[in-house]
Design an enzyme around this catalytic site. Structure first.
Site, PDB file in Angstrom:
ATOM      1  N   TYR A 114       0.828  -1.196   0.000  1.00 43.19           N
ATOM      2  CA  TYR A 114       0.000   0.000   0.000  1.00 43.19           C
ATOM      3  C   TYR A 114       0.870   1.257   0.000  1.00 43.19           C
ATOM      4  CZ  TYR A 114      -3.499  -3.418   1.584  1.00 43.19           C
ATOM      5  OH  TYR A 114      -4.315  -4.521   1.697  1.00 43.19           O
ATOM      6  N   HIS A 130       0.182 -12.226   1.423  1.00 38.05           N
ATOM      7  CA  HIS A 130      -0.594 -11.264   0.650  1.00 38.05           C
ATOM      8  C   HIS A 130      -0.676 -11.655  -0.822  1.00 38.05           C
ATOM      9  CE1 HIS A 130      -1.402  -6.656   0.000  1.00 38.05           C
ATOM     10  NE2 HIS A 130      -2.485  -7.388  -0.148  1.00 38.05           N
TER      11      HIS A 130
END
Length: 323
Positions: free
Chosen positions: A55, A139
């Site tokens: 992110y 992830h």
């Protein structure tokens, strides 16, 4: 915090703060706006915060760590992710191709190896300014299943046994491989984004029943399917692309039903995700204090049973959940 992740003892609030947006997802957010959003989350009772190196190339982790620095460490739960290791980059440009409005000062390297997991976590702790995180997720291992199951997952299991983290799991935008994690490993939690919503219940087929059976918790992200269920209108996004006409029509009809019952579609979307017994927490991303406050207000809004029944009667919802 009411809910525990599996048998780990790690507790989470029912509503959680998703940190992708304060990593400049799609558009820039200032440091001040990010800090105000996290502060508003805390003031609203949110005590579970999720982030990832992906992110904003570490920006979300840095901002979240700074915003939580003066908060009592024992009073909140924080998760981050491994699988994308960040390396310095000198090519210049920006990161918009990967969805973040930040300079491309780093590049992502897929790495689910045991060494990569530890190195990625160490770098995350440095950006967060913390000596530990509570939850670690693999992830998006979609295209890296062999390495994730062979090396990444055992590395997380070792970190948990060493007491470095409290709970381990995987976070993905699909239900299929998460079901495999639930059935074949000893994960405490899986983070499922966009696959258990008013518009997409694919996680209900196998993942959620398997999680209930195995005692694994589910954190649901993407309750609004990236925008369509928050504000259905022409041009709205669904799973980060322009919503198809049939789904836009369905969302608009759902909003009409919600308004007839005196609630917003946002409240219904959040309530739907939270109602399943496997779900421990619902993640909502926000780029401002006002968005956080709205999410908390909508989450606290009771949804009348008659609303769900009308959705079923009109064919807009085909599940028996919520009851």
């Amino acid at each position: 915090m009411k809910n525990t992740l599996g048998s780990s003892g790690v507790r989470v609030s029912e509503l959680a703060f998703g940190g992708a947006v304060i990593g400049n997802l799609f558009t820039e957010v200032t440091d001040e706006q990010a800090h105000e959003a996290v502060t508003a989350a805390w003031q609203s009772g949110i005590r579970y915060f999720d982030t990832a190196p992906h992110y904003g190339l570490g920006l979300s982790e840095r901002r979240l760590g700074e915003a939580l620095r003066d908060r009592p460490r024992t009073e909140y739960t924080l998760s981050t992710k491994v699988g994308r290791r960040l390396e310095p980059a000198t090519d210049g440009g920006d990161d918009l191709a990967d969805g973040f409005a930040v300079p491309a000062t780093r590049r992502r390297v897929w790495d689910f190896s045991a060494d990569g997991v530890r190195r990625t976590l160490e770098a995350s702790l440095e950006r967060l300014g913390l000596d530990r995180v509570d939850v670690i997720y693999l992830h998006d291992p979609d295209d890296h299943a062999e390495e994730a199951f062979r090396e990444g997952y055992p590395a997380l299991e070792k970190l948990r046994s060493e007491g470095v983290v409290g709970a381990i799991g995987a976070g993905m935008n699909q239900a299929g491989m998460l079901t495999r994690f639930v059935r074949e490993t000893d994960v405490d939690v899986v983070l499922c984004a966009g696959r258990y919503t008013l518009l997409d219940q694919s996680a209900l087929t196998e993942l959620l029943p398997a999680a209930v059976e195995r005692g694994v918790s589910v954190v649901v992200g993407g309750a609004f399917n990236s925008g369509l269920l928050a504000d259905p209108r022409p041009g709205a996004t669904y799973n980060y692309a322009q919503a198809p006409g049939d789904l836009l029509d369905r969302a608009l009809r759902m909003r009409e039903v919600a308004e007839r019952h005196g609630i917003s579609l946002r409240a219904a979307a959040l309530a739907f995700c939270a109602a399943h017994p496997a779900v421990a927490s619902v993640l909502v991303g926000a780029r401002s204090a006002a968005e956080v406050q709205d999410a908390a207000e909508q989450f606290a809004t009771p949804v009348p049973p008659a609303f769900w029944q009308e959705l079923r009667d009109t064919g807009l919802l085909t599940t028996e959940e919520p009851s």
